[in-house]
Design an enzyme around this catalytic site. Structure first.
Site, PDB file in Angstrom:
ATOM      1  N   CYS A 174      -9.357  -2.702 -10.671  1.00 37.65           N
ATOM      2  CA  CYS A 174      -8.805  -1.518 -10.136  1.00 37.65           C
ATOM      3  C   CYS A 174      -7.520  -1.922  -9.437  1.00 37.65           C
ATOM      4  O   CYS A 174      -6.937  -1.356  -8.730  1.00 37.65           O
ATOM      5  CB  CYS A 174      -9.769  -1.120  -9.084  1.00 37.65           C
ATOM      6  SG  CYS A 174     -10.361  -2.422  -7.940  1.00 37.65           S
TER       7      CYS A 174
ATOM      8  N   GLU B  49     -11.195 -10.688  -5.698  1.00 39.40           N
ATOM      9  CA  GLU B  49      -9.861 -10.332  -5.291  1.00 39.40           C
ATOM     10  C   GLU B  49      -9.466 -11.722  -4.652  1.00 39.40           C
ATOM     11  O   GLU B  49      -8.428 -11.953  -4.407  1.00 39.40           O
ATOM     12  CB  GLU B  49      -9.645  -9.479  -4.160  1.00 39.40           C
ATOM     13  CG  GLU B  49     -10.471  -8.218  -4.310  1.00 39.40           C
ATOM     14  CD  GLU B  49     -10.187  -7.363  -3.007  1.00 39.40           C
ATOM     15  OE1 GLU B  49      -9.034  -6.748  -3.151  1.00 39.40           O
ATOM     16  OE2 GLU B  49     -10.940  -7.264  -2.052  1.00 39.40           O
TER      17      GLU B  49
ATOM     18  N   ASP C 157      -4.633  -8.221  -4.850  1.00 38.23           N
ATOM     19  CA  ASP C 157      -4.957  -9.386  -3.942  1.00 38.23           C
ATOM     20  C   ASP C 157      -5.139 -10.654  -4.581  1.00 38.23           C
ATOM     21  O   ASP C 157      -4.799 -11.655  -4.458  1.00 38.23           O
ATOM     22  CB  ASP C 157      -6.328  -9.167  -2.838  1.00 38.23           C
ATOM     23  CG  ASP C 157      -5.880  -8.156  -1.799  1.00 38.23           C
ATOM     24  OD1 ASP C 157      -4.906  -8.704  -1.158  1.00 38.23           O
ATOM     25  OD2 ASP C 157      -6.500  -7.032  -1.633  1.00 38.23           O
TER      26      ASP C 157
ATOM     27  N   HIS D  30       0.658  -1.349   0.059  1.00 35.11           N
ATOM     28  CA  HIS D  30       0.047   0.162   0.023  1.00 35.11           C
ATOM     29  C   HIS D  30       0.762   1.218  -0.065  1.00 35.11           C
ATOM     30  O   HIS D  30       0.206   2.199  -0.532  1.00 35.11           O
ATOM     31  CB  HIS D  30      -1.122  -0.102   1.155  1.00 35.11           C
ATOM     32  CG  HIS D  30      -2.195  -0.891   0.836  1.00 35.11           C
ATOM     33  ND1 HIS D  30      -2.298  -2.335   1.114  1.00 35.11           N
ATOM     34  CD2 HIS D  30      -3.225  -0.611   0.048  1.00 35.11           C
ATOM     35  CE1 HIS D  30      -3.472  -2.916   0.547  1.00 35.11           C
ATOM     36  NE2 HIS D  30      -3.996  -1.739  -0.158  1.00 35.11           N
TER      37      HIS D  30
ATOM     38  N   ARG E  43     -10.360   3.861  -1.752  1.00 34.12           N
ATOM     39  CA  ARG E  43     -10.174   2.955  -0.585  1.00 34.12           C
ATOM     40  C   ARG E  43     -10.561   3.697   0.779  1.00 34.12           C
ATOM     41  O   ARG E  43      -9.696   4.461   1.300  1.00 34.12           O
ATOM     42  CB  ARG E  43      -8.498   2.828  -0.666  1.00 34.12           C
ATOM     43  CG  ARG E  43      -8.341   1.719  -1.679  1.00 34.12           C
ATOM     44  CD  ARG E  43      -6.725   1.655  -1.547  1.00 34.12           C
ATOM     45  NE  ARG E  43      -6.310   0.616  -2.537  1.00 34.12           N
ATOM     46  CZ  ARG E  43      -5.687   0.750  -3.471  1.00 34.12           C
ATOM     47  NH1 ARG E  43      -5.576   1.900  -4.074  1.00 34.12           N
ATOM     48  NH2 ARG E  43      -5.498  -0.362  -4.245  1.00 34.12           N
TER      49      ARG E  43
END
Ligand code: PEP
Ligand code: MG
Length: 563
Positions: A498, A427, A451, A190, A287
């Site tokens: 995404c 995901e 993911d 992230h 997010r």
């Protein structure tokens, strides 16, 4: 002399500046000159850390007793005893009197006792871990105030750290930061994603050699080719002025007229402007967990409502896809007080956390979202909401029924609301194989390849040693994407992507060929992807994608893509 190190580039930008180190709590560096240390001040710092540690341990003891019972809670008594052990406290006080600052004194005073327990047999050796635990707690408490303030770095800084957490990165200001480089970390961590959406030049996973670069040294960070240059010469600096693609404000279509929505991923309101400036057709992934980081309590309904409304106002007439809270995994939130998990990426994260019965976070978030959807006016964007880390149809059904009950609640209270367009993130392998049933229940699916790749390939997105396997170009991941697209279209749902894969301009043709309707990415790559869409012939892209899907190895995939 110029020295070049290599790592993984995460933003297609280069920047140069002076190094500011951001150190972990046990990584203290050498002690300063003893004449500059004020023993009284250091002693007071130690004593207040000791007191705070006692308070923390008392709270943790109570929580453990309630959850697991008295036997398990007793470990905290042992930790408290170590905190007051005269050998340790006496050692810390003596070291401070001899001119060491409190953190160094704490580190020194624990060295002998830890070594002694390490040399014992069996369960006594485990006491060394307890001592380390107590030491690290004290170090964290005593150094907290001394850590570099990430929100207040000097202009032109290059931040260097072992690794950065999502909440560290959330504090960074792209206007003052010239870039960052970390020893550990991968492309889809992230921290990397955040750097990309803010356009901060960044290279992660550089390795231990980065540790030798001291504070104040000049460093060039080239996020395009993944290099870090120490003391860069003119030649190295010439990379900084690379031309950028022109911004296209309108929606784009392939050469044969198929519209592809090119949207932005954002985590904070500060990123909305950058997204609009890069020509985003809306937001494909908001997010929301970033609204919850770096604070002591969750944002309330009104604060969330205002944040979602701000996103809608920033994109008049466009779609804004908000993802419900995705905490857990690498984004723990301390005040939520979730128990530590052995393997958090396989634990209570995403929708699992939202559906947990001990929390009203989900209902609060849904209320804020339904209210924001309710006052959509023509001048604003239209809201869509999606759920993260869904694996089963049961989870989606449970989430949808929570939406229904929140709607009823708002109606009963006479509050304006609307049910937004609803979707599911794909995901996990479980959701890929359930995609038909999921698509029948919602309007859209959005593929999170960060993911999805991690779970299909059983390769953590955070682990440098599995970085080669964490690659969406493996046939298994590509086939999972294809399966999802087919299931979505069969169920009359639109399908987007995404994950970071969507923003790789070299893959735009493949993704259009695989049938994706929307691509959502860090704002910085939007102009390149939009430029590519216009050159694609859908049928040719589809045929090429079919050949790629037949490939048995990643190597063949890469060959076919570069042919
Ligand atoms: C993903 O997993 O691809 C995704 C977009 O979600 P996040 O990166 O926030 O986990
Ligand atoms: Mg994800």
């Amino acid at each position: 002399m110029t020295t070049e190190l290599s790592g993984t580039g995460v933003t297609p930008r280069a920047g140069v500046g002076r190094v500011v180190w951001y150190r972990g709590t046990t990584d203290l560096g050498d002690p300063p000159d003893p004449t500059t240390v004020d023993p009284e001040e250091e002693l007071a710092a130690f004593e207040s850390a000791q007191e705070a540690a006692h308070e923390e341990l008392e709270r943790e003891r109570e929580r453990t007793r309630d959850r697991l019972g008295e036997d398990e809670a007793e470990i905290f008594d042992a930790h408290r005893a170590f905190l007051d052990d005269p050998e340790i406290t006496g050692g810390i006080e003596a070291a401070i009197e001899n001119g060491l600052p409190a953190p160094h004194a704490i580190r020194r005073a624990f060295e002998d006792p830890i070594a002694r327990f390490e040399n014992l047999e069996g369960s006594m050796a485990e006491r060394a871990d307890d001592l380390r635990d107590v030491r690290d707690r004290l170090l964290r408490l005593v150094t907290d105030g001394d850590r570099t303030d990430l929100g207040d770095l000097p202009n032109g800084s290059i931040l260097v750290a072992e690794r950065l957490t999502p909440s560290d990165t959330a504090q960074l200001d792209p206007d003052v930061l010239a870039g960052f480089a970390t020893i550990f970390g991968g492309r889809t961590s992230h921290a990397a994603i955040f750097a990309r959406s803010l356009g901060i030049p960044a290279v992660v996973g550089v390795g231990d050699e980065l540790a030798q670069v001291g504070d104040g040294r000049e460093l060039l960070v080239d996020g395009e080719d993944g290099t870090v240059v120490i003391d860069p010469d003119d030649d190295a600096r010439s990379r900084i002025s690379d031309a950028e693609a022109a911004v296209v404000a309108e929606h784009v279509s392939t050469a044969d007229g198929r519209e592809i929505e090119v949207a932005a991923n954002v985590g904070t309101l500060a990123e909305l402007d950058a997204a609009a400036e890069q020509g985003a057709d809306g937001i494909g992934l908001f997010r929301t967990e970033f609204l919850f980081l770096d604070r002591d309590a969750p944002p309330d309904e009104q604060e969330q409502y205002e944040a979602y409304t701000a996103a809608l106002t920033a994109f008049p007439g466009e779609r804004v896809v908000v993802r419900t809270l995705d905490v857990g995994g690498d984004k723990p939130i301390p005040y939520l007080d979730a128990p530590a998990e052995e393997n958090p990426f396989l634990g209570v994260r995403g929708i699992r956390r939202s559906l947990a019965s001990d929390s009203d976070l989900f209902d609060t978030q849904l209320r804020a979202l339904l209210r924001a959807a309710g006052d959509d006016e023509d001048a604003d964007g239209s809201l869509a909401v999606m759920f993260p880390l869904v694996v089963t149809v049961e989870e989606l059904d449970a989430a949808l029924s929570r939406v229904e009950s929140v709607a009823e609640e708002l109606a009963a209270e006479g509050i304006d609301y609307a049910i937004p367009e609803l979707g599911v993130m794909i995901e996990t392998p479980g959701s890929v194989f359930a995609a038909e049933a999921l698509a029948q229940r919602v309007s859209f699916l959005s593929i999170g390849t960060n993911d999805l790749t991690q779970y299909v390939m059983a390769a953590s997105r955070e682990n440098d040693r599995t970085a080669d396997l964490h690659d969406p170009l493996y046939p298994a991941v590509l086939r999972a994407i294809r399966r999802t697209v087919t299931a979505a279209h069969d169920g009359d749902a639109w399908v987007g992507m995404c994950g970071e894969m969507a923003g790789d301009p070299d893959l735009t043709e493949l993704l259009v060929g695989l049938g994706l309707d929307e691509l959502s990415m860090s704002a910085i790559t939007i102009p390149d992807v939009k430029a590519n869409v216009g050159n694609i012939d859908t049928e040719a892209a589809r045929e090429r994608a079919e050949r790629v899907l037949d490939a048995e190895t990643r190597e063949t995939v890469v060959e076919l893509l570069s042919a």
